[in-house]
Design a protein around this motif. Sequence first.
Motif, PDB file in Angstrom:
ATOM      1  N   LEU A  55       0.819  -1.365   0.133  1.00 38.79           N
ATOM      2  CA  LEU A  55      -0.081  -0.091   0.011  1.00 38.79           C
ATOM      3  C   LEU A  55       0.878   1.319   0.036  1.00 38.79           C
ATOM      4  O   LEU A  55       0.466   2.372  -0.340  1.00 38.79           O
ATOM      5  CB  LEU A  55      -1.199  -0.089   1.082  1.00 38.79           C
ATOM      6  CG  LEU A  55      -2.156  -0.896   1.305  1.00 38.79           C
ATOM      7  CD1 LEU A  55      -2.996  -0.899   2.511  1.00 38.79           C
ATOM      8  CD2 LEU A  55      -3.016  -0.604  -0.145  1.00 38.79           C
ATOM      9  N   PHE A  56       1.849   1.176   0.655  1.00 37.41           N
ATOM     10  CA  PHE A  56       2.797   2.469   0.697  1.00 37.41           C
ATOM     11  C   PHE A  56       4.226   2.180   0.893  1.00 37.41           C
ATOM     12  O   PHE A  56       4.561   1.068   1.219  1.00 37.41           O
ATOM     13  CB  PHE A  56       2.255   3.533   1.774  1.00 37.41           C
ATOM     14  CG  PHE A  56       2.222   2.785   3.054  1.00 37.41           C
ATOM     15  CD1 PHE A  56       1.526   1.754   3.675  1.00 37.41           C
ATOM     16  CD2 PHE A  56       3.431   2.878   3.836  1.00 37.41           C
ATOM     17  CE1 PHE A  56       1.478   1.424   4.738  1.00 37.41           C
ATOM     18  CE2 PHE A  56       3.690   2.350   5.134  1.00 37.41           C
ATOM     19  CZ  PHE A  56       2.607   1.621   5.647  1.00 37.41           C
ATOM     20  N   ARG A  57       4.966   3.103   0.371  1.00 35.61           N
ATOM     21  CA  ARG A  57       6.436   2.766   0.573  1.00 35.61           C
ATOM     22  C   ARG A  57       6.905   2.618   2.261  1.00 35.61           C
ATOM     23  O   ARG A  57       6.484   3.460   2.992  1.00 35.61           O
ATOM     24  CB  ARG A  57       7.215   3.793   0.110  1.00 35.61           C
ATOM     25  CG  ARG A  57       6.982   5.193   0.753  1.00 35.61           C
ATOM     26  CD  ARG A  57       7.747   6.466   0.556  1.00 35.61           C
ATOM     27  NE  ARG A  57       7.305   7.396   1.220  1.00 35.61           N
ATOM     28  CZ  ARG A  57       7.978   7.923   2.387  1.00 35.61           C
ATOM     29  NH1 ARG A  57       9.375   7.692   2.560  1.00 35.61           N
ATOM     30  NH2 ARG A  57       7.684   8.874   3.359  1.00 35.61           N
ATOM     31  N   ALA A  58       7.116   1.300   2.707  1.00 35.14           N
ATOM     32  CA  ALA A  58       7.071   1.188   3.862  1.00 35.14           C
ATOM     33  C   ALA A  58       8.569   1.258   4.758  1.00 35.14           C
ATOM     34  O   ALA A  58       8.666   0.927   5.590  1.00 35.14           O
ATOM     35  CB  ALA A  58       6.739  -0.293   4.093  1.00 35.14           C
ATOM     36  N   ASP A  59       9.441   1.985   3.887  1.00 38.18           N
ATOM     37  CA  ASP A  59      10.928   1.990   4.491  1.00 38.18           C
ATOM     38  C   ASP A  59      11.152   2.712   5.660  1.00 38.18           C
ATOM     39  O   ASP A  59      12.278   2.963   6.119  1.00 38.18           O
ATOM     40  CB  ASP A  59      11.737   2.482   3.300  1.00 38.18           C
ATOM     41  CG  ASP A  59      11.486   3.749   2.923  1.00 38.18           C
ATOM     42  OD1 ASP A  59      10.287   4.244   3.051  1.00 38.18           O
ATOM     43  OD2 ASP A  59      12.412   4.524   2.494  1.00 38.18           O
ATOM     44  N   VAL A  60      10.292   3.552   6.200  1.00 36.46           N
ATOM     45  CA  VAL A  60      10.249   3.895   7.674  1.00 36.46           C
ATOM     46  C   VAL A  60       9.184   3.651   8.536  1.00 36.46           C
ATOM     47  O   VAL A  60       9.007   4.221   9.560  1.00 36.46           O
ATOM     48  CB  VAL A  60      10.464   5.582   7.545  1.00 36.46           C
ATOM     49  CG1 VAL A  60      11.591   5.900   6.740  1.00 36.46           C
ATOM     50  CG2 VAL A  60       9.171   6.007   6.766  1.00 36.46           C
ATOM     51  N   PRO A 105      15.247  14.170   4.700  1.00 39.72           N
ATOM     52  CA  PRO A 105      15.550  12.686   4.817  1.00 39.72           C
ATOM     53  C   PRO A 105      16.803  12.351   5.583  1.00 39.72           C
ATOM     54  O   PRO A 105      17.712  13.263   5.796  1.00 39.72           O
ATOM     55  CB  PRO A 105      15.955  12.056   3.446  1.00 39.72           C
ATOM     56  CG  PRO A 105      14.971  13.175   2.576  1.00 39.72           C
ATOM     57  CD  PRO A 105      15.121  14.405   3.239  1.00 39.72           C
ATOM     58  N   ALA A 106      16.634  11.351   6.505  1.00 41.56           N
ATOM     59  CA  ALA A 106      17.681  11.227   7.732  1.00 41.56           C
ATOM     60  C   ALA A 106      19.058  11.303   7.048  1.00 41.56           C
ATOM     61  O   ALA A 106      19.944  11.964   7.646  1.00 41.56           O
ATOM     62  CB  ALA A 106      17.469  10.035   8.299  1.00 41.56           C
ATOM     63  N   HIS A 107      19.411  10.559   5.859  1.00 44.53           N
ATOM     64  CA  HIS A 107      20.751  10.418   5.328  1.00 44.53           C
ATOM     65  C   HIS A 107      21.388  11.812   4.908  1.00 44.53           C
ATOM     66  O   HIS A 107      22.601  11.819   4.979  1.00 44.53           O
ATOM     67  CB  HIS A 107      20.863   9.542   4.276  1.00 44.53           C
ATOM     68  CG  HIS A 107      20.335  10.114   3.134  1.00 44.53           C
ATOM     69  ND1 HIS A 107      18.872   9.994   2.753  1.00 44.53           N
ATOM     70  CD2 HIS A 107      20.520  10.820   1.894  1.00 44.53           C
ATOM     71  CE1 HIS A 107      18.433  10.460   1.662  1.00 44.53           C
ATOM     72  NE2 HIS A 107      19.467  10.892   1.086  1.00 44.53           N
ATOM     73  N   LEU A 108      20.611  12.749   4.882  1.00 39.60           N
ATOM     74  CA  LEU A 108      21.223  14.150   4.730  1.00 39.60           C
ATOM     75  C   LEU A 108      21.742  14.755   5.809  1.00 39.60           C
ATOM     76  O   LEU A 108      22.317  15.727   5.851  1.00 39.60           O
ATOM     77  CB  LEU A 108      20.285  15.197   4.035  1.00 39.60           C
ATOM     78  CG  LEU A 108      19.852  14.482   2.650  1.00 39.60           C
ATOM     79  CD1 LEU A 108      18.545  15.445   1.943  1.00 39.60           C
ATOM     80  CD2 LEU A 108      20.957  14.341   1.547  1.00 39.60           C
ATOM     81  N   GLY A 152      13.838   8.119  11.318  1.00 38.02           N
ATOM     82  CA  GLY A 152      14.608   7.360  10.538  1.00 38.02           C
ATOM     83  C   GLY A 152      16.151   6.981  11.092  1.00 38.02           C
ATOM     84  O   GLY A 152      17.309   6.784  10.431  1.00 38.02           O
ATOM     85  N   PHE A 153      16.480   7.213  12.547  1.00 44.20           N
ATOM     86  CA  PHE A 153      17.592   6.943  13.009  1.00 44.20           C
ATOM     87  C   PHE A 153      17.506   5.773  13.877  1.00 44.20           C
ATOM     88  O   PHE A 153      17.136   4.716  13.483  1.00 44.20           O
ATOM     89  CB  PHE A 153      17.896   8.211  13.872  1.00 44.20           C
ATOM     90  CG  PHE A 153      18.266   9.512  12.750  1.00 44.20           C
ATOM     91  CD1 PHE A 153      19.596   9.545  12.504  1.00 44.20           C
ATOM     92  CD2 PHE A 153      17.342  10.169  12.713  1.00 44.20           C
ATOM     93  CE1 PHE A 153      20.013  10.487  11.607  1.00 44.20           C
ATOM     94  CE2 PHE A 153      17.528  11.505  11.831  1.00 44.20           C
ATOM     95  CZ  PHE A 153      18.775  11.425  11.302  1.00 44.20           C
ATOM     96  N   SER A 154      18.126   5.831  15.116  1.00 44.35           N
ATOM     97  CA  SER A 154      18.222   4.657  15.711  1.00 44.35           C
ATOM     98  C   SER A 154      16.958   3.972  16.297  1.00 44.35           C
ATOM     99  O   SER A 154      16.908   2.818  16.687  1.00 44.35           O
ATOM    100  CB  SER A 154      18.897   4.855  17.244  1.00 44.35           C
ATOM    101  OG  SER A 154      18.289   5.756  18.105  1.00 44.35           O
TER     102      SER A 154
END
Lengths: 682, 682
Positions: free
Chosen positions: A336-341, B73-76, B98-100
């Motif tokens: 359903l969605f980009r679940a990467d976070v 975004p976290a990586h930046l 999006g960190f620890s």
Amino acid sequence: MHRIFYPQSIVVIGVSEKPDNLARGIIRNLLTFGYRGDLYAVGRQPGEFCGVPILSSLEQVPDGLDLAVILTPAHLVPDLLETCGRKSILRAVVESGGFSEYSDEGRQLEERLMEVARRWGIRVVGPNCISVVNLEAGVCLPFPVISPDSLRLGPASVVAQSGGVSITYLSWLSRAGVGVNKAVSIGNKADLDEADYLGYLLQDPGTEMICLYLESIGDGRRLMDLARSTTRPLIVQKANRGQASQTIALSHTAALANDDHIVSAAFRQAGILRAEGFRDGVAMAQGLALPPVTGDDLVIISRSGGHAVFAADVAERYGFRLAALPDSFRETVRALFRADVIALTNPLDLGVIFDFDLYAQIAEQCLRALAPDAVLLINTYSLTETEGVQKMARRVEQIVRETGRPVAFCAYGEGGDALNLYRDLGMPVFTEIEDALCGLAASRDRQRWLARHGGRGGWESIGSVAEGSRPSSAGVMTAEQALALCRGYGIPVTPWEVAADADEAAEAANRLGYPVALKVLSTQALHKSDVGGVALGLADAADVRRAAQTMLSRFPSGALMVQPMITDGIEVILGGKRDPSFGPVVMFGLGGIHVEVFDDVAFRVAPLTRADAEEMVEEVRGHRLLAGVRGRPPADREALIQALLALSRLLVENPHIAELDINPLFLFERGAAAVDARVVVS
Amino acid sequence: MHRIFYPQSIVVIGVSEKPDNLARGIIRNLLTFGYRGDLYAVGRQPGEFCGVPILSSLEQVPDGLDLAVILTPAHLVPDLLETCGRKSILRAVVESGGFSEYSDEGRQLEERLMEVARRWGIRVVGPNCISVVNLEAGVCLPFPVISPDSLRLGPASVVAQSGGVSITYLSWLSRAGVGVNKAVSIGNKADLDEADYLGYLLQDPGTEMICLYLESIGDGRRLMDLARSTTRPLIVQKANRGQASQTIALSHTAALANDDHIVSAAFRQAGILRAEGFRDGVAMAQGLALPPVTGDDLVIISRSGGHAVFAADVAERYGFRLAALPDSFRETVRALFRADVIALTNPLDLGVIFDFDLYAQIAEQCLRALAPDAVLLINTYSLTETEGVQKMARRVEQIVRETGRPVAFCAYGEGGDALNLYRDLGMPVFTEIEDALCGLAASRDRQRWLARHGGRGGWESIGSVAEGSRPSSAGVMTAEQALALCRGYGIPVTPWEVAADADEAAEAANRLGYPVALKVLSTQALHKSDVGGVALGLADAADVRRAAQTMLSRFPSGALMVQPMITDGIEVILGGKRDPSFGPVVMFGLGGIHVEVFDDVAFRVAPLTRADAEEMVEEVRGHRLLAGVRGRPPADREALIQALLALSRLLVENPHIAELDINPLFLFERGAAAVDARVVVS
């Protein structure tokens, strides 16, 4: 009764043109709520209010009206009721105060009022009450002016022993998205009482659940029977619980306090949900307005991680289980969605998703794929998102309807009253996580009760309090009589012999085996051990003789009871008493300090079912001791349950017994034995 | 830290012109809340938002700005922070997630971020946080758009380990009439943690009380010291209490669970008010915003009898006393109105009075004439009465200000949000009786704590966890070593002698007197009684010899300990352990099943004050047993308290001790004696 809630003609008595006249509020409410029957107003002075003419005498209204609503000084009420009787107006709501709740004079006035009512066959709501409301028929009789916008038609009816409380419930149930069907404030209940209203509302097609506020319970057994006769849930807020509230409750609705332990026990037994306050009462109604919760499996979906953590704590407290999400569901959600976070845990924290459509989709997937027993959907939003939130709420409502499964929708909006957003929604909206879980738990507990107590071929009535033959002599039985009575009902009892003197006692002890205990049998020795009437651990015949002689010198008229000593087993206490409201009641506790110091006891109203007895045992905090701790073997649970059931029968069949204690009853690995008993006959 | 809350220049990084860009919310909030410092926006694409130009590179902003707010975004983030460092921007609020809290990769990213920050000396709020708010300076950094109308300036500041929760507190504290001063969501607390913010806010002139939401407590002792260093009350909602919330808390803010028993004990000890949820947290803040409640005497004034009865029940639950109204007060009240339908009880039910001026007058008379510790004024009203109600509320506010005494004003309005009526009022308004009494009780408890713990010439720091010399050999001490250690700290110990063989044991027993107990001294026999390492009630020398031989055959390398048997006294258990957050902790419980089955134990963080030790003893449910029940004499309470204080010193001075149990300690009518002890050295 029907015509009290559906009157086709009403006369309001006590109306005047003065701005501070209270009865005008009744007229105004009837008009704004769209009452369509005939309406008359009567007051001292002729006049008009909102187009309704005020007649200066009750004589001027037609005979046979359905309902009179009276709000005049108390001393005028009996004569007015007399006139009602003459004119065949046979139902009256008496809103005036100043009766038995106020003074002795008022009590006499109330008696006069009831005498008139009985003579004419008039049924009376009140006195000292303010509300009969039926939103189905535009009937709104409270004198405080109520806005029709603030109330909403729904499945919950309200019976309250306080006018102010009935209005709080009306307003809160409406705001919470449940809605109200009918309401009545019962006041001093001189004639009609909570059981009468309940009896009616349980048959009423518009009422699906009932919220009661009670300050006293008259006939507790009737209330229990009504609750057990229906699948409609009852939520009861029973106030006037402690020392502090007694005086005020008496002066408020002439209410006498009940034993609060027994009230709680009776409610559990009858499947009545007990509310502590308004808030949890309404939360329970919200939970019951959702599709039923049939188990403990819960999925929490939240937009704020903090709210999710807090919700998980509260869910655990309410006994819900947060099952892990299966991998298959993860796949569905990831699609359903980009679940990467997103971490796909339960609670599911969707904090980084800002598309409200997705929330509803995930909730739906969750219901369809996982079929949990309930879903808690926590939404936090800011002011710019209200449109999306409303859309989501409507979608959730639809999902609940389509799937027939419960989703508690809990909205934490920034600023203002979150509920304004959901006025048009056809489902309850919670504003706090605790409320949502309280509501879901109430539904689950109710379902569980129905499954446990309702599944055996219909309801057994608990019956009214039996009025048996009273023995001529009241007083205390001897231990022998008491134990014999218990044995007669199948309660296992330690063997004993009765001896008249020291020699007989020693012979008995020889037969029974050492060590033995010796007790004096005398109705004078109420607390035997305090007066030297008990000797324990006697090791041989010489010991027994010595103890017997000492005892008989103290109680020359007494006989002696010889029992073998019990040296193992777990001590418990069984008891029985008669409660003024609930009749015979069975008590259970572990022996020793558990009852005396920790008040760790369970009650149930007799007769007990097997499920009742089982629940009593589980209810005491120390019940784990029965399973065997510190190297001791477990106790015979079944023997305990049979003893409780036997005691229940004994109490029901012997209404002359006021009190009974079996203390101690020893529980062994197999079997049990009562060692001493005390019975008070009234 | 000051410049984080009072920045004179801010750059927001991550802004774009796209409508779904989140960082825009930060710009908008700063503008609507009236921030007057310099404001820069940086994004990938140049543009403009609300009149603020969006610069396409952080290089373009001036050096030395006070604060960078990052939502990319976290990586930046690490590289952006690097640039900040180069440009001498030394404070950053990192709102990105999006960190620890999310993954191992995220954890590495967070380490990189902190490495950059440390290198440049940048102080970081977050990452994974959303709010720094300072209503005094128009600073509002959360990205969700917040309406300035929904927040109100006041004395409460908020520190929350969850952005969503910080916003719920901001909004509820404002609605409840308390108002907010500053707020910060601490997120993963990679750099600044709750103690840092607390340290700042406790010095902040605008902050009079602090509400904290925590999912984990890092340095519990520092939190306690901060709480004890101030007269400003701390209200802490500690979530993540059970099994269910652990996973989600970890993935939410990387929070590890604490031992909840110890958290509660430490809070009590440090005078921290523990809130169960948002609702009681806010209610406590409301209570603390009133003049202090210095005792239990409460007068309840209500317009609805039912609400009065319910309030009396709740008041009793919270330990308030409803004193009877003296006759003199009756006269005063009677002079104000025709009192012929009012029963002058407490609660005072004014149901028949419809003049709101009178309510305020009666409340005022009540405060002036009776000087109760608090007044609860419950108002129920209908839609036609809102003007009168508002007037009354203003009058009550004035009375509170003039008298300096607390009146909890509780409004049950029909329909809608009652609080809208009181937006301009300078006092908290409660909407439920439970909340009002929860608030008053919080104030009373806080005052009581200050009187009990604060009155002895200032605060003693509980100190940080001592790092002493660790002994080379970790493991379990023998009972002799353990008892000797206890005795060294003044804990009374039963006498003993050590014997190498059966003869020595019998000689020792002869000297000590029979009956005796025999125990093997071996670091191998951890649970001595389970492996035959204990023999009790040995009656003579022959018994002792036999037992000693058996024991030594089992433990050839062990020595033997001989102790006289103790045959009376009350068994208690004292314990100590080291908590990862709170350091050395003392435990107390009654012996036997009380600890094992009922979990009836009290904890306190060492070092204990005398008041702490006294409270521990009172806290266990079974403490009544110490007063002597069932004909037993009372136990020596003072000896128990001294033993607890000694154990506290022992734990503080011996940081190498990981666990210590004194089980049992016997309490006699005079004195005490430890019989066995177990010490684990780490």
